[in-house]
Design a protein around this motif. Structure first.
Motif, PDB file in Angstrom:
ATOM      1  N   GLN A  26      -5.835  10.035 -13.164  1.00 17.01           N
ATOM      2  CA  GLN A  26      -6.488  10.951 -12.241  1.00 17.01           C
ATOM      3  C   GLN A  26      -6.132  10.539 -10.812  1.00 17.01           C
ATOM      4  O   GLN A  26      -6.452   9.432 -10.375  1.00 17.01           O
ATOM      5  N   LYS A  27      -5.447  11.444 -10.118  1.00 15.18           N
ATOM      6  CA  LYS A  27      -4.988  11.135  -8.770  1.00 15.18           C
ATOM      7  C   LYS A  27      -6.177  10.784  -7.867  1.00 15.18           C
ATOM      8  O   LYS A  27      -7.194  11.478  -7.859  1.00 15.18           O
ATOM      9  N   GLY A  28      -6.036   9.679  -7.149  1.00 12.75           N
ATOM     10  CA  GLY A  28      -7.092   9.252  -6.248  1.00 12.75           C
ATOM     11  C   GLY A  28      -8.164   8.411  -6.917  1.00 12.75           C
ATOM     12  O   GLY A  28      -9.094   7.942  -6.254  1.00 12.75           O
ATOM     13  N   THR A  29      -8.042   8.217  -8.230  1.00 14.03           N
ATOM     14  CA  THR A  29      -9.034   7.426  -8.960  1.00 14.03           C
ATOM     15  C   THR A  29      -8.412   6.162  -9.540  1.00 14.03           C
ATOM     16  O   THR A  29      -8.800   5.049  -9.198  1.00 14.03           O
ATOM     17  N   ASN A  30      -7.431   6.327 -10.426  1.00 14.04           N
ATOM     18  CA  ASN A  30      -6.836   5.145 -11.066  1.00 14.04           C
ATOM     19  C   ASN A  30      -5.317   5.124 -10.989  1.00 14.04           C
ATOM     20  O   ASN A  30      -4.674   4.306 -11.639  1.00 14.04           O
ATOM     21  N   ASP A  31      -4.720   6.024 -10.213  1.00 11.53           N
ATOM     22  CA  ASP A  31      -3.258   6.108 -10.179  1.00 11.53           C
ATOM     23  C   ASP A  31      -2.611   4.878  -9.554  1.00 11.53           C
ATOM     24  O   ASP A  31      -1.459   4.565  -9.862  1.00 11.53           O
ATOM     25  N   GLU A  32      -3.334   4.160  -8.715  1.00 10.64           N
ATOM     26  CA  GLU A  32      -2.754   2.959  -8.112  1.00 10.64           C
ATOM     27  C   GLU A  32      -2.597   1.827  -9.126  1.00 10.64           C
ATOM     28  O   GLU A  32      -1.908   0.842  -8.845  1.00 10.64           O
ATOM     29  N   GLY A  33      -3.202   1.967 -10.298  1.00 10.76           N
ATOM     30  CA  GLY A  33      -3.108   0.923 -11.310  1.00 10.76           C
ATOM     31  C   GLY A  33      -2.059   1.173 -12.374  1.00 10.76           C
ATOM     32  O   GLY A  33      -1.982   0.426 -13.359  1.00 10.76           O
ATOM     33  N   ILE A  34      -1.235   2.198 -12.186  1.00  9.19           N
ATOM     34  CA  ILE A  34      -0.234   2.552 -13.198  1.00  9.19           C
ATOM     35  C   ILE A  34       0.722   1.402 -13.480  1.00  9.19           C
ATOM     36  O   ILE A  34       0.978   1.043 -14.632  1.00  9.19           O
ATOM     37  N   ILE A  35       1.264   0.803 -12.440  1.00 13.42           N
ATOM     38  CA  ILE A  35       2.250  -0.266 -12.610  1.00 13.42           C
ATOM     39  C   ILE A  35       1.620  -1.478 -13.297  1.00 13.42           C
ATOM     40  O   ILE A  35       2.216  -2.073 -14.206  1.00 13.42           O
ATOM     41  N   GLN A  36       0.422  -1.839 -12.881  1.00 10.32           N
ATOM     42  CA  GLN A  36      -0.247  -2.992 -13.488  1.00 10.32           C
ATOM     43  C   GLN A  36      -0.442  -2.774 -14.990  1.00 10.32           C
ATOM     44  O   GLN A  36      -0.176  -3.673 -15.801  1.00 10.32           O
TER      45      GLN A  36
END
Length: 335
Positions: free
Chosen positions: A167-177
């Motif tokens: 969900q953009k703006g919710t958990n997208d920053e954790g994709i790589i991790q």
């Protein structure tokens, strides 16, 4: 084998064994709606294990090759391992899998394997502690889910897949991790575009991170190459890490619908069959079963429903001015 109006065969049966869940994920069962006073199905309304097995045998006779146990959360259904054991006796059933949030998996994995379950898919949207606690609505961190995944691997419930709704703006920053963690483990993460399932998650197109964008984000850090699908009806586009270590999948129900190859039918906890994840209604089988209908009569009901099936909601969504209303909720029939 039976085919629907769009020449799609029936191959996959998803059985929701309960509408209850111990999580309150914001995109599925938001806690402000499904609170302590929410009335779930009473036990007498649920299909018994005996009824589920009987229906499964009829479905296998119509072409079903795979069964996936879902919910709600299937592991909250008492003695679910007994149902697994009974399903292993269904002649012609090639694959029995389960989708779970993983919270109870560490204590259940070996029992499920010994009962005959083949493999599991575990829902885990992020490894970020704070984000995951907010998304699951229960303040539960990812540690317990990871322990469940490790237990499933030790028990032999493989290959293990990890489902992550992005969900953009919710958990997208954790994709790589998330991708890197399971790349090292050798498990397949399937990143899922945020969908307008049900009616209550406040879905907006602006919150969808497309499959192409997800692939580009991962490829920039860990180069990918596409892989051909294994079978008709496979919902995930497959990618392999160029170093050969593992794969990922991307499910693009919003931006690149795959309705044309959908071979799935869903059975709800109270015995209704649904021909689409986004359906507005189902067809009751529990009533006919409990009123004494024969297997042939139940089979005729199922055939009649599949033969006129023409669902393709995800393909039609783009031409709609707003998402369709009154869809069945995802927790009720599985993802």
């Amino acid at each position: 084998m039976i085919t629907d109006k769009l020449d799609r065969p029936f191959r996959d049966l998803r059985i929701s064994v309960t509408d209850r869940c111990n999580f309150r994920c914001t995109y599925c069962m938001p806690a402000e709606i499904y609170g302590d006073s929410y009335k779930f199905l009473p036990k007498p309304d649920l299909l018994t294990f005996e009824e589920i097995v009987r229906i499964t045998k009829i479905f296998v006779g119509l072409g079903a090759e795979k069964v996936r146990l879902t919910g709600g959360e299937p592991l909250v259904r008492r003695q679910i391992e007994n149902l697994v054991r009974e399903l292993t006796q269904v002649s012609g059933l090639a694959d029995i899998a389960m989708t779970t949030n993983g919270y109870m998996l560490a204590e259940k994995a070996l029992l499920l394997k010994n009962s005959g379950l083949h493999r599991v898919t575990v829902s885990l949207d992020t490894l970020d502690e704070d984000v995951f606690m907010k998304m699951n609505g229960r303040g539960i961190g990812p540690k317990r889910i990871l322990e469940g995944i490790d237990a499933a691997e030790r028990a032999g419930l493989v290959p293990i897949k990890i489902n992550s709704v992005v969900q953009k703006g919710t958990n997208d920053e954790g994709i790589i991790q998330l991708a890197r963690y399971f790349k090292d483990k050798g498990h397949t993460v399937r990143f899922i575009e945020y969908m307008d399932v049900g009616n209550l998650n406040g879905w907006q197109l602006e919150q969808v991170l497309s499959g192409n964008e997800i692939a580009e984000i991962i490829d920039a850090k860990m180069p990918l190459e596409p892989v051909s699908g294994d079978y008709r009806g496979e919902v995930a586009s497959r990618y392999r890490y160029r170093d050969g270590s593992a794969e990922i999948g991307i499910i693009t129900s919003v931006t690149k619908p795959f309705c044309g190859d959908c071979t799935r039918l869903r059975l709800s906890p109270e015995g209704k069959i649904y021909t689409c994840l986004f359906a507005t209604g189902g067809t009751d089988l529990r009533g006919p079963i409990r009123s004494g209908c024969s297997d042939e009569e139940i089979r005729a009901i199922i055939e009649r429903i599949w033969l006129v099936r023409d669902d393709r909601y995800s393909e039609q969504r783009a031409s709609m001015t707003a998402p369709m209303q009154n869809k069945v909720e995802m927790y009720h029939i599985g993802g």
